[in-house]
Scaffold this active site. Structure first.
Site, PDB file in Angstrom:
ATOM      1  CE  LYS A  10      -3.829  -2.392   2.237  1.00  0.00           C
ATOM      2  NZ  LYS A  10      -4.623  -2.651   3.436  1.00  0.00           N
ATOM      3  CD  GLN A  25      -3.379  -4.288   6.533  1.00  0.00           C
ATOM      4  OE1 GLN A  25      -3.521  -3.240   5.917  1.00  0.00           O
ATOM      5  NE2 GLN A  25      -3.761  -5.445   6.042  1.00  0.00           N
ATOM      6  CG  ASP A  75      -9.352   0.222   5.010  1.00  0.00           C
ATOM      7  OD1 ASP A  75      -9.189  -0.173   3.845  1.00  0.00           O
ATOM      8  OD2 ASP A  75      -8.621  -0.091   5.966  1.00  0.00           O
TER       9      ASP A  75
HETATM   10  N1  GUN Z   1      -6.609  -6.608   6.128  1.00  0.00           N
HETATM   11  C1  GUN Z   1      -6.852  -7.326   4.993  1.00  0.00           C
HETATM   12  N2  GUN Z   1      -7.405  -6.536   4.061  1.00  0.00           N
HETATM   13  C2  GUN Z   1      -7.525  -5.303   4.594  1.00  0.00           C
HETATM   14  C3  GUN Z   1      -8.029  -4.064   4.113  1.00  0.00           C
HETATM   15  O1  GUN Z   1      -8.497  -3.930   2.970  1.00  0.00           O
HETATM   16  N3  GUN Z   1      -7.975  -3.028   4.974  1.00  0.00           N
HETATM   17  C4  GUN Z   1      -7.494  -3.159   6.237  1.00  0.00           C
HETATM   18  N4  GUN Z   1      -7.479  -2.071   7.017  1.00  0.00           N
HETATM   19  N5  GUN Z   1      -7.017  -4.284   6.718  1.00  0.00           N
HETATM   20  C5  GUN Z   1      -7.042  -5.347   5.893  1.00  0.00           C
END
Ligand code: GUN
Length: 285
Positions: A53, A97, A120
């Site tokens: 990311k 995350q 998100d």
């Molecule tokens: N863990 C796995 N996929 C994601 C996501 O798209 N966002 C977040 N914050 N955590 C994740």
């Protein structure tokens, strides 16, 4: 292979390319987008996701701030970090995350993020606005799937869309976005009886189960669009989806692969949400 491939990697690259010029425009006005990424603990898979990311941000000129906290961080300490990020006007997105270590209440943590920076789309306000058909930030994976469906040119109105999975991050918001596009939506889950009889009715089938190759060819209606959200590991440690790709591609009309399907789109939509957030902030300034 009879099915046409929905190439998420290529589509994501196109979207990121478009974002790069929007980011440059904002940056030239002194309003460049900023994203904070919060990682708690040392889960190796989460570390890889977070690295990807941050790299994607860099590639299109989005400033990123990385907050790494120890696995035993107290909830109050984490909430203090989020408060500080909420108050920083140079940051337009905050991502925590998941999963978080068990001693932390993930719901409370997600709710502490300003809904206006929740790129998100996991804050209850954003989930609620998506439910009401007036989304502010859409959850990234379902948003990416909608873009993939759009790329096929297939009209969704009146189609039967079947979503397998009911998570807050994928299944539920996916169903709401399909509903907003006037599809007739069925949500299946672990207690669903006779899953194949339902999936065989799907014009659009979205698999978000988390079990490798659970969607087999006999479960797919000929010509259906099949989107694979699964991110499972094979015994050899390779990434594999929820769909038995080699068999299903002979039946489906369109299919997304894993890897190279939904995964790159999820990141592209995180960047999209961050740029949209910065554009909103710039419009208000
Ligand atoms: N863990 C796995 N996929 C994601 C996501 O798209 N966002 C977040 N914050 N955590 C994740």
């Amino acid at each position: 292979m009879t099915a046409r491939l929905i190439d998420g990697k290529a589509l994501a690259a196109r979207l990121r390319n478009e974002l790069t010029s929007r980011v440059a425009q904002l940056t030239s006005q002194g309003r460049g987008p900023g994203l904070a990424v919060v990682l708690v603990g040392d889960d190796p898979a989460s570390a890889v996701y977070v690295r990807n990311k941050i790299k994607a941000c860099e590639d299109c000129g989005i400033r990123s701030v990385f907050e790494k906290l120890p696995a035993d961080v107290g909830e109050t300490q984490l909430l203090d970090v989020i408060d500080r990020l909420n108050a920083d006007p140079t940051l337009h997105g905050i991502l925590v995350q998941l999963p978080l270590p068990r001693h932390l209440n993930a719901q409370r943590v997600l709710e502490s993020i300003s809904f206006d920076k929740d790129v998100d789309g996991l804050h209850a306000t954003n989930a609620g606005l998506t439910l009401m058909g007036v989304p502010h930030f859409r959850s990234c994976t379902p948003y990416g799937v909608m873009k993939m469906l759009e790329s096929t040119g297939i009209e969704l109105a009146g189609k039967h869309a079947v979503v397998i999975g009911r998570s807050n991050m994928v299944g539920k918001p996916m169903a709401m976005l399909l509903l907003a596009a006037n599809a007739t939506v069925t949500i299946c889950h672990s207690a669903t009886r006779d899953l194949p009889s339902i999936t065989r009715q799907a014009d659009i089938l979205v698999a978000a189960v988390g079990r490798r190759a659970i969607v087999t060819a006999d479960m797919v209606k000929p010509g259906a669009v099949v989107i694979d959200v699964g991110t499972n590991k094979t015994p050899e440690g390779k990434l594999a989806g929820d769909v038995d790709f080699n068999a299903v591609k002979e039946v489906a009309g369109w299919i997304s692969p894993v890897p190279g399907g939904v995964g790159p789109m999820t990141i592209a939509m995180l960047l999209t949400n961050t740029v949209e957030s910065a554009e909103r902030a710039a419009a208000l300034a």
